[in-house]
Enzyme design. Structure first.
Site: not given
Ligand code: NAG
Ligand code: NAG
Ligand code: NAG
Ligand code: NAG
Ligand code: NAG
Ligand code: NAG
Length: 360
Positions: A51, A335, A338
């Site tokens: 990610s 978040d 991330h």
């Protein structure tokens, strides 16, 4: 080494990368104003990993990267990036003076064969081994490289193309999350790290052997500084115990990369040291309070209302189980795991010297 891990509860790592998501981000073509062509040759960028690098390969209904409020800064709606906006891949591409490469999933969907700026094969939630979460997450890094190999086998990219190509390999921790979720022992952790690095080195060598000139790989970020961990101290401090897992991983990675570079004549393999890029960004904030944007670099912008809730989740009635800060630019983290676009921007600046070595 084992002693070092004795008190490390890998449980906290469980919260890493509860990442999923997909839908192809339609990257708007003109969002960079500072294109910089290095070495005069147009590069292609091939991206592998998770990610931190995915720009929209995960499946839409599953991944939170496709849910509000992801993407609110860029492109203005959820579009498959695990951030409020741009991620590492966007900044690396920008540094190379090219557009963000197209997502593999989008190419498949549209039956495209050729990405003029390369292809992004990275899937949020993946690792070098199978990971525990979500349907897409069996697309291990090995599988991603298989996709690439197939394209080369089919003659989609010529030797000339590959001669001006570089790769970005992102590995941020999903294998550790999985180890923890499977109740892997603290004692066995250092051996597990060794097996991760071993596989990672095989992957990097494979990408280079296919003809890609340079391969940049991320050293892992400080795990203990991720909001998922620092929440235990109300975002006041990084958990040094967990940071030691990162430090050990990065030590083995450095040795593996030295060995790989010894086997080629040039500095083919380059480490993008996320650990020090994150820490130096935090430190700059500490040294110059008030002069930087982050109010508290450890506190994420988008945060679950309870510790069980994640950014992007809603209850049965559609009520958000998270809150979003007023100005995502004031947060380093978007978040629980991330960075925000602003965070990635700062990290990319800290990585400039390493990125220079990517130039052909
Ligand atoms: C740091 O993490 C370890 C293991 O996950 C935990 O036992 C410890 O309480 C944490 N320390 C702080 C200050 O949160
Ligand atoms: C991943 O697993 C799912 C379900 O088990 C399967 O349908 C899919 O084909 C697998 N994907 C890959 C790339 O192996
Ligand atoms: C891990 O341990 C937890 C609690 O001890 C248990 O509920 C869970 O089933 C275990 N998971 C695995 C994969 O063994
Ligand atoms: C780690 O690996 C070494 C060498 O392969 C082995 O001797 C040792 O038992 C392993 N340790 C653990 C805790 O699994
Ligand atoms: C790389 O090669 C140099 C000299 O040939 C040697 O001194 C060094 O130990 C090697 N490093 C690794 C990691 O193999
Ligand atoms: C390294 O350089 C030597 C001499 O210049 C050459 O013979 C050899 O093929 C090169 N090896 C690689 C892996 O490029």
């Amino acid at each position: 080494m084992e002693n070092q891990w004795r008190h490390v509860s890998v449980f906290h790592l469980l919260f890493f990368f509860i990442l999923t998501g997909i839908q192809v981000v339609q990257s708007s073509p003109h969002y960079y104003h500072h294109h910089r062509r290095l070495g005069g040759r147009l590069s292609k960028l091939f991206v592998f990993g998770d990610s931190y690098a995915d720009t929209g390969n995960n499946q839409k209904p599953v991944a939170r990267s496709w849910k509000v409020p992801y993407g609110i800064t860029f492109p203005g709606k959820p579009a498959g990036r695990f951030s409020d906006g741009r991620v590492l891949t966007d900044y690396v591409a920008s540094f190379l003076g090219i557009k963000t490469p197209v997502e593999w999933r989008k190419m498949e969907a549209n039956r495209l064969r050729y990405g003029p700026y390369g292809i992004n094969f990275a899937f949020g939630g993946t690792g070098v081994f199978d990971t525990v979460v979500a349907p897409d997450r069996n697309i291990t890094m090995t599988k991603q490289i298989d996709f690439f190999q197939q394209l080369i086998h089919d003659g989609v990219y010529s030797k000339l193309d590959l001669d001006s190509s570089v790769a970005l390999v992102s590995l941020a921790g999903n294998d550790y999350t999985t180890y923890s979720a499977r109740n892997g022992s603290t004692e066995g952790l250092s051996n597990f790290t060794a097996s991760i690095i071993n596989q990672l080195a095989i992957n990097m060598k494979r990408i280079h052997d296919m003809g890609v000139k340079k391969v940049a790989v991320t050293a892992v970020e400080p795990f203990g500084c991720l909001p998922a961990n620092s929440v235990l101290s109300s975002y006041q401090q990084c958990n040094e115990t967990n940071n030691k897992i990162s430090i050990f991983h990065n030590l083995l990675l450095q040795q593996a990369v030295e060995k790989l570079n010894n086997e080629t004549n040039e500095s083919t393999f380059i480490i993008l040291d996320l650990y020090n890029a994150f820490i130096s960004t935090f430190e700059r904030q500490k040294d110059h309070p008030g002069s930087l944007k982050y109010v508290n670099p450890l506190k994420p912008c988008c945060v679950g209302i309870t510790t069980k809730d994640l950014c992007g989740e809603k209850d049965e009635n559609g009520v958000a189980k998270y809150t979003v800060c007023q100005d995502p630019e004031s947060a380093f983290f978007w978040d629980d795991v991330h960075p925000s676009q602003e965070g990635w921007h700062a990290v990319s600046s800290a990585l400039q010297n390493s990125l220079q070595q990517l130039s052909l």
